[in-house]
Design a protein around this motif. Sequence first.
Motif, PDB file in Angstrom:
ATOM      1  N   GLU A 187       0.752  -1.209   0.257  1.00  0.00           N
ATOM      2  CA  GLU A 187      -0.079   0.059  -0.060  1.00  0.00           C
ATOM      3  C   GLU A 187       0.794   1.299   0.088  1.00  0.00           C
ATOM      4  O   GLU A 187       1.955   1.348   0.656  1.00  0.00           O
ATOM      5  CB  GLU A 187      -1.037   0.078   1.206  1.00  0.00           C
ATOM      6  N   PHE A 188       0.488   2.195  -0.709  1.00  0.00           N
ATOM      7  CA  PHE A 188       1.118   3.637  -0.986  1.00  0.00           C
ATOM      8  C   PHE A 188       0.321   4.626  -0.735  1.00  0.00           C
ATOM      9  O   PHE A 188      -0.671   4.902  -1.719  1.00  0.00           O
ATOM     10  CB  PHE A 188       1.982   3.605  -2.394  1.00  0.00           C
ATOM     11  N   PRO A 189       0.274   5.255   0.392  1.00  0.00           N
ATOM     12  CA  PRO A 189      -0.204   6.603   0.478  1.00  0.00           C
ATOM     13  C   PRO A 189       0.214   7.464  -0.632  1.00  0.00           C
ATOM     14  O   PRO A 189       1.146   7.723  -1.074  1.00  0.00           O
ATOM     15  CB  PRO A 189      -0.016   7.229   1.885  1.00  0.00           C
ATOM     16  N   ILE A 190      -0.734   8.418  -1.434  1.00  0.00           N
ATOM     17  CA  ILE A 190      -0.337   9.232  -2.470  1.00  0.00           C
ATOM     18  C   ILE A 190      -1.396  10.197  -2.350  1.00  0.00           C
ATOM     19  O   ILE A 190      -2.546  10.116  -2.057  1.00  0.00           O
ATOM     20  CB  ILE A 190      -0.703   8.357  -3.434  1.00  0.00           C
ATOM     21  N   GLN A 191      -0.801  11.416  -2.519  1.00  0.00           N
ATOM     22  CA  GLN A 191      -1.588  12.646  -2.436  1.00  0.00           C
ATOM     23  C   GLN A 191      -2.158  13.035  -3.867  1.00  0.00           C
ATOM     24  O   GLN A 191      -1.394  13.907  -4.612  1.00  0.00           O
ATOM     25  CB  GLN A 191      -0.998  13.802  -1.644  1.00  0.00           C
ATOM     26  N   ALA A 192      -3.301  12.605  -4.345  1.00  0.00           N
ATOM     27  CA  ALA A 192      -3.725  13.063  -5.569  1.00  0.00           C
ATOM     28  C   ALA A 192      -4.985  12.497  -5.440  1.00  0.00           C
ATOM     29  O   ALA A 192      -5.703  11.701  -4.952  1.00  0.00           O
ATOM     30  CB  ALA A 192      -2.990  11.955  -6.678  1.00  0.00           C
ATOM     31  N   SER A 193      -5.767  13.172  -6.671  1.00  0.00           N
ATOM     32  CA  SER A 193      -7.273  12.683  -6.667  1.00  0.00           C
ATOM     33  C   SER A 193      -7.274  11.489  -7.334  1.00  0.00           C
ATOM     34  O   SER A 193      -6.843  11.217  -8.268  1.00  0.00           O
ATOM     35  CB  SER A 193      -8.054  13.923  -7.622  1.00  0.00           C
ATOM     36  N   PRO A 194      -8.417  10.718  -6.778  1.00  0.00           N
ATOM     37  CA  PRO A 194      -8.818   9.160  -7.389  1.00  0.00           C
ATOM     38  C   PRO A 194      -8.967   9.469  -9.059  1.00  0.00           C
ATOM     39  O   PRO A 194      -8.489   8.371  -9.786  1.00  0.00           O
ATOM     40  CB  PRO A 194      -9.880   8.609  -6.943  1.00  0.00           C
ATOM     41  N   GLN A 195      -9.648  10.385  -9.649  1.00  0.00           N
ATOM     42  CA  GLN A 195      -9.990  10.542 -10.890  1.00  0.00           C
ATOM     43  C   GLN A 195      -8.662  10.890 -11.719  1.00  0.00           C
ATOM     44  O   GLN A 195      -8.375  10.137 -12.578  1.00  0.00           O
ATOM     45  CB  GLN A 195     -10.810  11.919 -11.045  1.00  0.00           C
ATOM     46  N   LEU A 196      -7.724  11.619 -11.133  1.00  0.00           N
ATOM     47  CA  LEU A 196      -6.432  12.053 -11.894  1.00  0.00           C
ATOM     48  C   LEU A 196      -5.604  10.535 -11.911  1.00  0.00           C
ATOM     49  O   LEU A 196      -4.905  10.199 -12.849  1.00  0.00           O
ATOM     50  CB  LEU A 196      -5.625  13.205 -11.174  1.00  0.00           C
ATOM     51  N   LEU A 197      -5.590   9.844 -10.627  1.00  0.00           N
ATOM     52  CA  LEU A 197      -4.681   8.818 -10.552  1.00  0.00           C
ATOM     53  C   LEU A 197      -5.337   7.589 -11.407  1.00  0.00           C
ATOM     54  O   LEU A 197      -4.322   6.979 -12.335  1.00  0.00           O
ATOM     55  CB  LEU A 197      -4.912   8.343  -9.112  1.00  0.00           C
ATOM     56  N   TYR A 198      -6.227   7.552 -11.655  1.00  0.00           N
ATOM     57  CA  TYR A 198      -6.946   6.639 -12.563  1.00  0.00           C
ATOM     58  C   TYR A 198      -6.497   6.743 -13.861  1.00  0.00           C
ATOM     59  O   TYR A 198      -6.138   5.873 -14.464  1.00  0.00           O
ATOM     60  CB  TYR A 198      -8.474   6.381 -12.547  1.00  0.00           C
ATOM     61  N   GLN A 199      -6.336   7.976 -14.400  1.00  0.00           N
ATOM     62  CA  GLN A 199      -5.799   8.258 -15.765  1.00  0.00           C
ATOM     63  C   GLN A 199      -4.219   7.829 -15.913  1.00  0.00           C
ATOM     64  O   GLN A 199      -3.946   7.321 -17.158  1.00  0.00           O
ATOM     65  CB  GLN A 199      -5.880   9.622 -16.106  1.00  0.00           C
ATOM     66  N   TYR A 200      -3.616   7.854 -14.658  1.00  0.00           N
ATOM     67  CA  TYR A 200      -2.193   7.702 -14.713  1.00  0.00           C
ATOM     68  C   TYR A 200      -2.018   5.853 -14.731  1.00  0.00           C
ATOM     69  O   TYR A 200      -1.172   5.412 -15.027  1.00  0.00           O
ATOM     70  CB  TYR A 200      -1.435   8.122 -13.595  1.00  0.00           C
ATOM     71  N   ILE A 201      -3.043   5.098 -14.121  1.00  0.00           N
ATOM     72  CA  ILE A 201      -2.918   3.796 -13.999  1.00  0.00           C
ATOM     73  C   ILE A 201      -3.681   2.931 -15.277  1.00  0.00           C
ATOM     74  O   ILE A 201      -3.447   1.707 -15.408  1.00  0.00           O
ATOM     75  CB  ILE A 201      -3.380   3.142 -12.762  1.00  0.00           C
ATOM     76  N   VAL A 229      -6.088   9.095  -0.067  1.00  0.00           N
ATOM     77  CA  VAL A 229      -6.037   8.240  -1.017  1.00  0.00           C
ATOM     78  C   VAL A 229      -4.749   7.309  -1.007  1.00  0.00           C
ATOM     79  O   VAL A 229      -3.596   7.793  -0.615  1.00  0.00           O
ATOM     80  CB  VAL A 229      -5.978   8.952  -2.351  1.00  0.00           C
ATOM     81  N   SER A 230      -4.933   5.851  -1.312  1.00  0.00           N
ATOM     82  CA  SER A 230      -3.806   5.008  -1.308  1.00  0.00           C
ATOM     83  C   SER A 230      -3.928   4.114  -2.752  1.00  0.00           C
ATOM     84  O   SER A 230      -4.968   3.999  -3.136  1.00  0.00           O
ATOM     85  CB  SER A 230      -3.855   4.257  -0.141  1.00  0.00           C
ATOM     86  N   LEU A 231      -2.861   3.748  -3.040  1.00  0.00           N
ATOM     87  CA  LEU A 231      -2.657   2.777  -4.340  1.00  0.00           C
ATOM     88  C   LEU A 231      -2.287   1.517  -3.609  1.00  0.00           C
ATOM     89  O   LEU A 231      -1.379   1.351  -2.811  1.00  0.00           O
ATOM     90  CB  LEU A 231      -1.628   3.191  -5.372  1.00  0.00           C
ATOM     91  N   ILE A 232      -3.070   0.298  -3.957  1.00  0.00           N
ATOM     92  CA  ILE A 232      -3.180  -0.855  -3.347  1.00  0.00           C
ATOM     93  C   ILE A 232      -2.461  -1.582  -4.639  1.00  0.00           C
ATOM     94  O   ILE A 232      -3.090  -1.666  -5.448  1.00  0.00           O
ATOM     95  CB  ILE A 232      -4.194  -1.478  -2.663  1.00  0.00           C
ATOM     96  N   ILE A 233      -1.137  -2.193  -4.453  1.00  0.00           N
ATOM     97  CA  ILE A 233      -0.606  -3.000  -5.605  1.00  0.00           C
ATOM     98  C   ILE A 233      -0.688  -4.419  -5.030  1.00  0.00           C
ATOM     99  O   ILE A 233      -0.333  -4.767  -3.926  1.00  0.00           O
ATOM    100  CB  ILE A 233       0.930  -2.780  -5.771  1.00  0.00           C
ATOM    101  N   THR A 234      -1.346  -5.052  -6.118  1.00  0.00           N
ATOM    102  CA  THR A 234      -1.306  -6.858  -5.781  1.00  0.00           C
ATOM    103  C   THR A 234      -0.605  -7.325  -6.860  1.00  0.00           C
ATOM    104  O   THR A 234      -0.653  -6.975  -8.137  1.00  0.00           O
ATOM    105  CB  THR A 234      -2.790  -7.424  -5.896  1.00  0.00           C
TER     106      THR A 234
END
Length: 130
Positions: free
Chosen positions: A10-24, A96-101
């Motif tokens: 898990e990585f805490p990240i300071q960004a809006s989920p909508q913006l983050l989704y574009q990057y992933i 907001v966090s990114l969870i990597i599996t």
Amino acid sequence: MDDKIKFNIEFPIQASPQLLYQYISTPSGLSEWFADNVNSRGEFFTFIWDDSEEAAKLLSKKSGERIKFQWLADEEEGINSHFEIRIQVDEITKDVSLIITDFAEEDEIDEAKMLWENQISDLKQVLGSV
């Protein structure tokens, strides 16, 4: 071939989920931080780093929330593994966090986690969220 072992980070990240989704979820977003270049044709994505190239199949995605890929090389070898990038928002704090599996050989888990830490560090720099 032994099955790979599943792990989560898990990585805490300071960004809006909508913006983050574009990057992933988009080739242009992924090529900003995950690989040098990313191309897609339908459900198939090609990730390019320096002189190497890996193909992956998009297994699923949920808009604004997560994306899941399987490396084609693993699929061809009958290895049941994938990697998923999921955006999680804490309902109370709105953090907001990114969870990597991901999956890795038992003796490569630490290395795989370090690789993800480097990748997410690159993503945070692109987002200005360092």
